[in-house]
Design a protein around this motif. Sequence first.
Motif, PDB file in Angstrom:
ATOM      1  N   PRO A  77       0.747  -1.147  -0.055  1.00 42.31           N
ATOM      2  CA  PRO A  77       0.028  -0.130   0.027  1.00 42.31           C
ATOM      3  C   PRO A  77       0.822   1.448   0.133  1.00 42.31           C
ATOM      4  O   PRO A  77       0.393   2.215  -0.777  1.00 42.31           O
ATOM      5  N   GLU A  78       1.851   1.413   0.583  1.00 38.05           N
ATOM      6  CA  GLU A  78       2.676   2.679   0.834  1.00 38.05           C
ATOM      7  C   GLU A  78       3.471   2.747  -0.619  1.00 38.05           C
ATOM      8  O   GLU A  78       3.782   4.037  -0.721  1.00 38.05           O
ATOM      9  N   LEU A  79       3.351   2.046  -1.587  1.00 37.50           N
ATOM     10  CA  LEU A  79       4.077   2.330  -2.759  1.00 37.50           C
ATOM     11  C   LEU A  79       2.955   2.755  -3.659  1.00 37.50           C
ATOM     12  O   LEU A  79       3.091   3.645  -4.735  1.00 37.50           O
ATOM     13  N   CYS A  80       1.514   2.959  -3.102  1.00 37.44           N
ATOM     14  CA  CYS A  80       0.399   3.271  -4.107  1.00 37.44           C
ATOM     15  C   CYS A  80      -0.042   4.718  -3.693  1.00 37.44           C
ATOM     16  O   CYS A  80      -1.196   5.010  -3.570  1.00 37.44           O
ATOM     17  N   ASN A  81       0.955   5.559  -3.678  1.00 41.15           N
ATOM     18  CA  ASN A  81       0.817   6.897  -2.975  1.00 41.15           C
ATOM     19  C   ASN A  81       1.010   7.685  -4.377  1.00 41.15           C
ATOM     20  O   ASN A  81       2.142   7.666  -4.950  1.00 41.15           O
ATOM     21  N   PRO A  82       0.201   8.632  -4.759  1.00 39.56           N
ATOM     22  CA  PRO A  82       0.318   9.465  -5.873  1.00 39.56           C
ATOM     23  C   PRO A  82       1.655  10.299  -5.829  1.00 39.56           C
ATOM     24  O   PRO A  82       2.233  10.446  -6.853  1.00 39.56           O
ATOM     25  N   GLN A  83       1.591  11.055  -4.544  1.00 39.29           N
ATOM     26  CA  GLN A  83       2.778  11.786  -4.464  1.00 39.29           C
ATOM     27  C   GLN A  83       4.157  10.954  -4.832  1.00 39.29           C
ATOM     28  O   GLN A  83       5.237  11.654  -5.178  1.00 39.29           O
ATOM     29  N   LEU A  84       4.484   9.882  -4.390  1.00 38.04           N
ATOM     30  CA  LEU A  84       5.406   8.974  -4.798  1.00 38.04           C
ATOM     31  C   LEU A  84       5.728   8.901  -6.015  1.00 38.04           C
ATOM     32  O   LEU A  84       6.806   9.164  -6.609  1.00 38.04           O
ATOM     33  N   LEU A  85       4.714   8.702  -7.053  1.00 40.21           N
ATOM     34  CA  LEU A  85       4.807   8.637  -8.368  1.00 40.21           C
ATOM     35  C   LEU A  85       5.147   9.951  -8.967  1.00 40.21           C
ATOM     36  O   LEU A  85       6.121  10.115  -9.990  1.00 40.21           O
ATOM     37  N   ILE A  86       4.593  11.048  -8.350  1.00 38.63           N
ATOM     38  CA  ILE A  86       5.051  12.382  -8.761  1.00 38.63           C
ATOM     39  C   ILE A  86       6.618  12.641  -8.634  1.00 38.63           C
ATOM     40  O   ILE A  86       7.390  13.025  -9.381  1.00 38.63           O
ATOM     41  N   ASN A  87       7.053  12.218  -7.605  1.00 40.06           N
ATOM     42  CA  ASN A  87       8.508  12.151  -7.199  1.00 40.06           C
ATOM     43  C   ASN A  87       9.148  11.735  -7.901  1.00 40.06           C
ATOM     44  O   ASN A  87      10.443  11.829  -8.581  1.00 40.06           O
ATOM     45  N   ILE A  88       8.634  10.279  -8.371  1.00 41.66           N
ATOM     46  CA  ILE A  88       9.732   9.341  -9.447  1.00 41.66           C
ATOM     47  C   ILE A  88       9.667   9.777 -10.722  1.00 41.66           C
ATOM     48  O   ILE A  88      10.773   9.821 -11.287  1.00 41.66           O
ATOM     49  N   GLU A  89       8.378  10.366 -11.157  1.00 36.21           N
ATOM     50  CA  GLU A  89       8.449  11.203 -12.398  1.00 36.21           C
ATOM     51  C   GLU A  89       9.415  12.438 -12.517  1.00 36.21           C
ATOM     52  O   GLU A  89      10.182  12.548 -13.599  1.00 36.21           O
ATOM     53  N   GLU A  90       9.398  13.080 -11.314  1.00 36.62           N
ATOM     54  CA  GLU A  90      10.511  14.112 -11.483  1.00 36.62           C
ATOM     55  C   GLU A  90      11.850  13.865 -11.464  1.00 36.62           C
ATOM     56  O   GLU A  90      12.631  14.286 -12.163  1.00 36.62           O
ATOM     57  N   ARG A  91      12.110  12.535 -10.844  1.00 36.79           N
ATOM     58  CA  ARG A  91      13.423  11.857 -10.814  1.00 36.79           C
ATOM     59  C   ARG A  91      13.881  11.443 -12.517  1.00 36.79           C
ATOM     60  O   ARG A  91      14.906  11.772 -12.614  1.00 36.79           O
ATOM     61  N   LEU A  92      12.986  10.784 -13.176  1.00 39.34           N
ATOM     62  CA  LEU A  92      13.204  10.523 -14.386  1.00 39.34           C
ATOM     63  C   LEU A  92      13.268  11.860 -15.334  1.00 39.34           C
ATOM     64  O   LEU A  92      14.170  11.736 -16.053  1.00 39.34           O
ATOM     65  N   ARG A  93      12.501  12.616 -14.932  1.00 37.68           N
ATOM     66  CA  ARG A  93      12.872  14.084 -15.780  1.00 37.68           C
ATOM     67  C   ARG A  93      14.292  14.535 -15.726  1.00 37.68           C
ATOM     68  O   ARG A  93      14.800  14.943 -16.745  1.00 37.68           O
ATOM     69  N   GLN A  94      14.574  14.515 -14.340  1.00 35.57           N
ATOM     70  CA  GLN A  94      16.050  15.149 -14.197  1.00 35.57           C
ATOM     71  C   GLN A  94      17.151  14.200 -14.809  1.00 35.57           C
ATOM     72  O   GLN A  94      18.204  14.684 -15.372  1.00 35.57           O
ATOM     73  N   ALA A  95      16.917  12.956 -14.612  1.00 36.87           N
ATOM     74  CA  ALA A  95      17.696  12.049 -15.519  1.00 36.87           C
ATOM     75  C   ALA A  95      17.708  12.213 -16.813  1.00 36.87           C
ATOM     76  O   ALA A  95      19.035  12.090 -17.658  1.00 36.87           O
ATOM     77  N   MET A  96      16.512  12.399 -17.534  1.00 35.41           N
ATOM     78  CA  MET A  96      16.555  12.504 -18.906  1.00 35.41           C
ATOM     79  C   MET A  96      17.397  13.721 -19.251  1.00 35.41           C
ATOM     80  O   MET A  96      18.082  13.838 -20.473  1.00 35.41           O
ATOM     81  N   LEU A  97      16.966  15.042 -18.476  1.00 40.26           N
ATOM     82  CA  LEU A  97      17.840  16.264 -18.784  1.00 40.26           C
ATOM     83  C   LEU A  97      19.166  16.067 -18.694  1.00 40.26           C
ATOM     84  O   LEU A  97      20.074  16.625 -19.463  1.00 40.26           O
TER      85      LEU A  97
END
Length: 130
Positions: A6-26
């Motif tokens: 359940p703790e992985l199913c937090n929308p804020q966690l996905l927002i943070n991971i998406e931002e980590r992906l964006r930074q890695a792409m940049l």
Amino acid sequence: MNRYIPELCNPQLLINIEERLRQAMLASNVSVLNELLAPEIIITSHLGELLEKQDDLAAHESGLIKINELKPSEQHIQIHREVAIVSVRMQISGSYNGSPANGDFRFTRVWAVSSRETWHIIAAHIGMVA
């Protein structure tokens, strides 16, 4: 499928991971991209090409793709237990193989909980916004 966490199913966690992906792409940070992309990922490019993980990593590592700016303007997240679907609209400024590659794109990514109990991308589709 993996056990439900359940703790992985937090929308804020996905927002943070998406931002980590964006930074890695940049930054063309191949180490972080390698961590976030599943080994079996299926990527459909904006040109309709079918790509694998190694194709994406190699493009960043070689400098074939350079992203100068990646500005999100919309983000939609759906979480279904161990799977999440993210749609994000991005304004991209950069180059591909030395030629300018700028535009408005929509990314759809399917994230799944890995055996390490972390999120990774199992499928991605990129489309140009007309």
